[in-house]
Design a protein around this motif. Sequence first.
Motif, mmCIF file in Angstrom:
data_model
loop_
_atom_site.group_PDB
_atom_site.id
_atom_site.type_symbol
_atom_site.label_atom_id
_atom_site.label_comp_id
_atom_site.label_asym_id
_atom_site.label_seq_id
_atom_site.Cartn_x
_atom_site.Cartn_y
_atom_site.Cartn_z
ATOM 1 N N MET A 131 61.230 -89.020 -63.163
ATOM 2 C CA MET A 131 61.172 -88.290 -64.420
ATOM 3 C C MET A 131 59.706 -88.184 -64.827
ATOM 4 O O MET A 131 59.080 -89.187 -65.203
ATOM 5 C CB MET A 131 61.995 -89.001 -65.487
ATOM 6 C CG MET A 131 63.446 -89.232 -65.070
ATOM 7 S SD MET A 131 64.391 -90.236 -66.247
ATOM 8 C CE MET A 131 64.374 -89.166 -67.676
ATOM 9 N N ARG A 140 62.440 -83.259 -63.432
ATOM 10 C CA ARG A 140 63.211 -84.315 -62.775
ATOM 11 C C ARG A 140 63.281 -83.992 -61.288
ATOM 12 O O ARG A 140 63.762 -82.925 -60.882
ATOM 13 C CB ARG A 140 64.598 -84.426 -63.398
ATOM 14 C CG ARG A 140 64.533 -84.671 -64.901
ATOM 15 C CD ARG A 140 65.884 -84.697 -65.561
ATOM 16 N NE ARG A 140 66.621 -85.900 -65.223
ATOM 17 C CZ ARG A 140 67.782 -86.237 -65.802
ATOM 18 N NH1 ARG A 140 68.318 -85.441 -66.704
ATOM 19 N NH2 ARG A 140 68.390 -87.353 -65.442
ATOM 20 N N ILE A 141 62.790 -84.940 -60.485
ATOM 21 C CA ILE A 141 62.665 -84.753 -59.035
ATOM 22 C C ILE A 141 63.666 -85.670 -58.341
ATOM 23 O O ILE A 141 63.596 -86.897 -58.476
ATOM 24 C CB ILE A 141 61.241 -85.072 -58.565
ATOM 25 C CG1 ILE A 141 60.225 -84.217 -59.349
ATOM 26 C CG2 ILE A 141 61.098 -84.840 -57.072
ATOM 27 C CD1 ILE A 141 58.789 -84.628 -59.115
ATOM 28 N N ALA A 142 64.607 -85.099 -57.626
ATOM 29 C CA ALA A 142 65.612 -85.877 -56.893
ATOM 30 C C ALA A 142 64.974 -86.513 -55.665
ATOM 31 O O ALA A 142 64.244 -85.857 -54.919
ATOM 32 C CB ALA A 142 66.778 -84.993 -56.493
ATOM 33 N N VAL A 143 65.268 -87.808 -55.468
ATOM 34 C CA VAL A 143 64.710 -88.569 -54.357
ATOM 35 C C VAL A 143 65.846 -89.344 -53.684
ATOM 36 O O VAL A 143 66.658 -89.960 -54.380
ATOM 37 C CB VAL A 143 63.624 -89.564 -54.840
ATOM 38 C CG1 VAL A 143 62.943 -90.222 -53.662
ATOM 39 C CG2 VAL A 143 62.608 -88.865 -55.716
ATOM 40 N N GLU A 179 71.460 -92.535 -55.474
ATOM 41 C CA GLU A 179 70.483 -91.467 -55.676
ATOM 42 C C GLU A 179 69.525 -91.822 -56.805
ATOM 43 O O GLU A 179 69.929 -92.336 -57.841
ATOM 44 C CB GLU A 179 71.196 -90.152 -55.992
ATOM 45 C CG GLU A 179 72.076 -89.639 -54.874
ATOM 46 C CD GLU A 179 72.811 -88.378 -55.274
ATOM 47 O OE1 GLU A 179 72.860 -88.080 -56.485
ATOM 48 O OE2 GLU A 179 73.332 -87.685 -54.390
ATOM 49 N N ARG A 231 69.464 -91.226 -60.655
ATOM 50 C CA ARG A 231 69.764 -89.830 -60.978
ATOM 51 C C ARG A 231 71.052 -89.722 -61.775
ATOM 52 O O ARG A 231 71.141 -88.969 -62.741
ATOM 53 C CB ARG A 231 69.858 -89.015 -59.688
ATOM 54 C CG ARG A 231 70.139 -87.540 -59.936
ATOM 55 C CD ARG A 231 70.142 -86.748 -58.642
ATOM 56 N NE ARG A 231 70.484 -85.355 -58.881
ATOM 57 C CZ ARG A 231 70.603 -84.438 -57.934
ATOM 58 N NH1 ARG A 231 70.414 -84.788 -56.665
ATOM 59 N NH2 ARG A 231 70.930 -83.189 -58.228
ATOM 60 N N GLU A 245 65.703 -90.577 -58.979
ATOM 61 C CA GLU A 245 64.921 -89.432 -59.419
ATOM 62 C C GLU A 245 63.639 -89.916 -60.066
ATOM 63 O O GLU A 245 63.547 -91.063 -60.523
ATOM 64 C CB GLU A 245 65.710 -88.568 -60.403
ATOM 65 C CG GLU A 245 65.956 -89.241 -61.747
ATOM 66 C CD GLU A 245 66.622 -88.306 -62.745
ATOM 67 O OE1 GLU A 245 66.824 -87.127 -62.412
ATOM 68 O OE2 GLU A 245 66.934 -88.773 -63.860
ATOM 69 N N GLY A 272 60.900 -85.376 -51.830
ATOM 70 C CA GLY A 272 61.833 -85.109 -52.909
ATOM 71 C C GLY A 272 61.874 -83.628 -53.230
ATOM 72 O O GLY A 272 61.180 -82.819 -52.612
ATOM 73 N N TRP A 308 65.064 -80.846 -59.155
ATOM 74 C CA TRP A 308 66.423 -80.383 -59.382
ATOM 75 C C TRP A 308 66.669 -79.960 -60.826
ATOM 76 O O TRP A 308 67.697 -79.332 -61.133
ATOM 77 C CB TRP A 308 67.438 -81.453 -58.967
ATOM 78 C CG TRP A 308 67.531 -82.635 -59.898
ATOM 79 C CD1 TRP A 308 66.755 -83.747 -59.895
ATOM 80 C CD2 TRP A 308 68.477 -82.812 -60.963
ATOM 81 N NE1 TRP A 308 67.138 -84.615 -60.887
ATOM 82 C CE2 TRP A 308 68.197 -84.061 -61.553
ATOM 83 C CE3 TRP A 308 69.520 -82.049 -61.476
ATOM 84 C CZ2 TRP A 308 68.923 -84.566 -62.625
ATOM 85 C CZ3 TRP A 308 70.246 -82.546 -62.547
ATOM 86 C CH2 TRP A 308 69.955 -83.788 -63.105
ATOM 87 N N GLN A 309 65.711 -80.269 -61.693
ATOM 88 C CA GLN A 309 65.881 -79.833 -63.082
ATOM 89 C C GLN A 309 64.512 -79.700 -63.739
ATOM 90 O O GLN A 309 63.655 -80.579 -63.601
ATOM 91 C CB GLN A 309 66.747 -80.817 -63.865
ATOM 92 C CG GLN A 309 67.093 -80.343 -65.264
ATOM 93 C CD GLN A 309 67.938 -81.358 -66.018
ATOM 94 O OE1 GLN A 309 67.405 -82.231 -66.687
ATOM 95 N NE2 GLN A 309 69.252 -81.258 -65.893
#
Length: 401
Positions: free
Chosen positions: A250, A299-302, A246, A98, A248, A280, A283-284
Motif C-alpha cells: 500500500m 495497491r500493488i498485488a504481490v 496473498e 491483500r 500487497e 508485483g 491492482w487498484q
Amino acid sequence: MNYERKVDSMDSLAGSTQSYYEQADGRRKRTWMIVAVVLIALALAATWYAFNSSKGAADGAAATAAAGGAAVPSITVVIPGRQSVQAAISTNGTIAARREMPVGIAGEGGQVVRVLVEPGQWVGAGQPLAVIDRSVQTQQAASLSASIRVAQADADLAQAELTRADALVSRGFISKADMDRKRATRDAANARVRVAQAQYAEAQARNGRLNIVAPAAGLVLTRQVEPGQIVGAGSGVLFRMARGGEMELMAQMAEADLQRVRVGTRATITPVGSNLNIAGQVWQVSPIINPDTRQGMVRIAVPYSAALRPGGFADARLVSGTEEAPLLPESAVQSGPEGNFVLIVDGKDTIQRRAVKVGTVTDGGVSIASGLAGNEKVVVLAGAFLNVGDKVKPVVQKSSQ
C-alpha cells in the motif's frame, strides 16, 4: 737595598700582567662587534634579494596574463539528444494482506480446550483453528436424539392403529369420525417426529459452530486466544488470516505520479533489509486524492514470500511505459541546496548553470524529465571545479545510445 729592589721588580711584573689582560678583553670586544655588523649586513642583503625576486615574479605573471598567455582548459561535453527510456516511478509503502480475514466466534462460545494452529501456519478452508468445550451441548444433543426416537415410536403406533381401524370401517365397527381422529393422531405424531428431528439438527449445527474454523484457505497471521480462555460473541477477533497468502504493498503517491499509473502496471518490490526483487502488479488505483497531502493510494498485488511480512516497509519501482528524454551520465548531474542541476557550455564557450528535474535512473545513465531540450553541450566531468562564467574549450563526446 736588595730587599727594596726585589719589591720594585715584583710590582713591575704585576702591572705588566694586568695590562696584558686588559688588552685581550679589548680585542675580544672588537671581534664580537665586527661579527655582529657582518651578520646584520647579510640579513639586510637577503631581505633585499627576496623582495626583488618576488616582485619580479609577480611582474612576470602579470605580464604573461596581460599578453593572453593564460591556458584555457579543455572540458569534455556531451550533446545528449533525446532517447527512449523506461518511465519508472519510485515509491514506498507498507506491506499488508491483500484480503485479510478476521476470525472470531460464530456460535455461543465457551471455554477453549485446544488451539490447533500457530501464526505462520497454512490452513485449509473449514479447518479447525481452536476447539471449545462442548460437554453440555453434547448431552443436550443426545437428549434431542432420544426425543426423536420417542416421537417416532408414537408415530408408528398411531399409524398401526389407523391401519387396523381402516380394516374395520367397512364392517361398520368404527365410524368415520373415529377414523378422522385416528388420522389426525397419526399426522400429529409424524409432525412431532419432524419437530424433534429439526431440534436435533439445530443442536448439531450449534455444536458444529462451537469450533473456530478457517473461513477459507490461507496463512495464519496472528493468534489472540489460549487454552482455558472463555470466549463468546463479544470476544472480538481471535485469529487473523491472509486469504491464499496473498500480500500487497500500500503506497502513497503524489498526484502527478498517480496520473501515470494504471491497473496492471508492473512493479518491483524490495523489502527493507533485503536485496530481493519481487515482481508485483498494480491492482487498484485510488479514485480520490487526499486534499491535505495531495496524495493517493496505489495497491500493488504481490505473491506470497517469506520476506514479506504485513506491517513491514518496502520500496517499489513502477514501470509506467516509455518516454523520450535526454539521457546523461551520472557524473554530469550535480545537486545543491536548490536541487539538481547541470553545467552547460553556451555559444561563447563559457560555463552556465541549468536547473533540471531527474527522471528515471538506469544502467545507461540518468534521464532528465525537464530542464534540457537535448541539444545543449553538457559538461560530463570536472563540474565541481568550474564556476559560472569560466572560459573553456569544449570537446564533444558522443552520447551513448
